[in-house]
Design a protein around this motif. Structure first.
Motif, PDB file in Angstrom:
ATOM      1  N   TYR A  52     -33.782  -3.357  67.388  1.00 19.65           N
ATOM      2  CA  TYR A  52     -33.883  -1.958  66.965  1.00 19.65           C
ATOM      3  C   TYR A  52     -35.002  -1.785  65.940  1.00 19.65           C
ATOM      4  CZ  TYR A  52     -29.400  -0.709  69.160  1.00 19.65           C
ATOM      5  OH  TYR A  52     -28.389  -0.463  70.055  1.00 19.65           O
ATOM      6  N   SER A  53     -35.256  -0.523  65.604  1.00 15.74           N
ATOM      7  CA  SER A  53     -36.189  -0.197  64.534  1.00 15.74           C
ATOM      8  C   SER A  53     -35.549  -0.517  63.183  1.00 15.74           C
ATOM      9  CB  SER A  53     -36.544   1.293  64.579  1.00 15.74           C
ATOM     10  OG  SER A  53     -35.384   2.071  64.293  1.00 15.74           O
ATOM     11  N   ASP A  54     -36.369  -0.524  62.138  1.00 18.07           N
ATOM     12  CA  ASP A  54     -35.862  -0.795  60.788  1.00 18.07           C
ATOM     13  C   ASP A  54     -34.761   0.196  60.393  1.00 18.07           C
ATOM     14  OD1 ASP A  54     -37.529  -2.998  60.212  1.00 18.07           O
ATOM     15  OD2 ASP A  54     -39.180  -1.672  59.687  1.00 18.07           O
ATOM     16  N   ARG A 102     -42.806  -1.791  66.972  1.00 18.13           N
ATOM     17  CA  ARG A 102     -41.972  -1.634  65.779  1.00 18.13           C
ATOM     18  C   ARG A 102     -40.564  -1.151  66.113  1.00 18.13           C
ATOM     19  NH1 ARG A 102     -42.764  -4.667  62.165  1.00 18.13           N
ATOM     20  NH2 ARG A 102     -41.519  -3.320  60.796  1.00 18.13           N
ATOM     21  N   GLY A 103     -40.383  -0.627  67.295  1.00 15.54           N
ATOM     22  CA  GLY A 103     -39.039  -0.230  67.703  1.00 15.54           C
ATOM     23  C   GLY A 103     -38.129  -1.415  67.952  1.00 15.54           C
ATOM     24  N   GLN A 104     -38.706  -2.627  67.961  1.00 12.35           N
ATOM     25  CA  GLN A 104     -37.916  -3.848  68.128  1.00 12.35           C
ATOM     26  C   GLN A 104     -38.177  -4.810  66.960  1.00 12.35           C
ATOM     27  OE1 GLN A 104     -37.541  -5.136  72.496  1.00 12.35           O
ATOM     28  NE2 GLN A 104     -39.603  -4.281  72.436  1.00 12.35           N
TER      29      GLN A 104
END
Length: 302
Positions: A52-54, A102-104
């Motif tokens: 997931y994202s931060d 960045r989504g991962q």
């Protein structure tokens, strides 16, 4: 076959029940089954991974629930999502959290109720068997080639992993009510951020230390084959054998080897060449004879 550090258990592993009696037919051999569920698990729980994202990761871990990112509008309960028991497959999919989008950027470990996990899978459709049926199914299973650590695979495509040809790893897609189940604390028992383990393992792999990477990725308990109930094995077609390898292409003829009759082009060319030479010789001889006769006739008239 992968070797792992010894597993530390707080209590002895439970003995398989009667329903699990034939659930892992190759246990005790060095050959891994074609399809198996390898996971960190015990009698009560099974660990799966998601990236997931931060923002989503921080909210979910803080609340130990996806209800917090749902309320914040950054997590969807209506969008299809995938869970994976294989940490290396998760690393491949998200690029160890640093090599892709960045989504991962964060990996979460979800410890699920084992009984609920198995019940969820009983309603699954297999993507490779039932493409149309999968579109309406709330649980979709794909058996993808397993991934293994590989320090030499340092390209952007394989990201320090390699695929295997004889072992399949389970990928589980959830939609509809199956996604809603991720909001149930009786199903998702614990949400942990394991990003640091993935990044440490990636750094060690990049340095060529595969043994250290294993210890970093599984610091306490390694993944191990799950003993799956017989009826669920049938649903997931876990006893299906690996397809036979394709026959190797025929080797090119060695230098000097006899060419098969059906491809003997050189002999045909030689025959045509001989015919052409004979025809030319016949024409030249005929012309010479004609000239000689003409000369003789001319002399006789004179």
């Amino acid at each position: 076959f992968l070797s792992y550090p010894p597993r530390r258990m707080s209590a002895p592993c439970p003995q398989p029940s009667a329903t699990h009696a034939t659930a892992f037919p190759l246990m005790g051999t060095l050959e891994r089954p074609f399809r198996e569920i390898r996971a960190i698990h015990d009698a009560d729980s099974v660990r799966v991974y998601q990236a997931y994202s931060d923002k989503i990761a921080e909210l979910a871990v803080s609340a130990n629930s996806f209800r917090a990112p749902l309320a914040a509008g950054c997590w969807s309960a209506t969008r299809m999502t995938w869970i994976k028991p294989s940490a290396v497959w998760m690393a491949y999919r998200c690029g160890w959290t640093t090599m892709k989008d960045r989504g991962q950027a964060r990996v979460l470990a979800l410890d699920l109720s084992r009984s609920r996990f198995e019940e969820l899978l009983r309603g699954a459709k297999l993507a490779h068997d039932d493409g149309e049926g999968c579109k309406a199914s709330q649980v979709v299973v794909q058996w993808d080639p397993e991934r293994e650590m590989d320090p030499a695979a340092n390209g952007a495509r394989d990201v320090l992993t390699r695929g295997t040809t004889n072992v399949r790893s389970i990928q589980i897609g959830l939609r509809g009510d199956a996604v809603q189940a991720l909001l149930d604390p009786a199903f998702v028992l614990r949400i942990s951020d394991v990003t640091s383990s993935f990044r440490q393992a990636s750094a060690l792999l990049a340095a060529g230390d595969e043994s250290g990477a294993r210890a970093a990725l599984w610091p306490e308990t390694p993944e191990a084959p799950m003993v799956v109930p017989v009826d669920l094995r049938a649903v997931l077609k876990m006893d299906e054998e690996a397809p036979a390898p394709s026959p190797a292409p025929a080797a090119a003829p060695r230098t000097g080897a006899t060419t098969p009759p059906e491809t003997v082009i050189p002999d045909a060319a030689k025959a045509a060449q001989r015919d052409a030479i004979a025809a030319t010789a016949h024409r030249l001889v005929t012309q010479s004879i004609a000239k000689a006769l003409a000369a003789a006739a001319s002399g006789a008239v004179a």
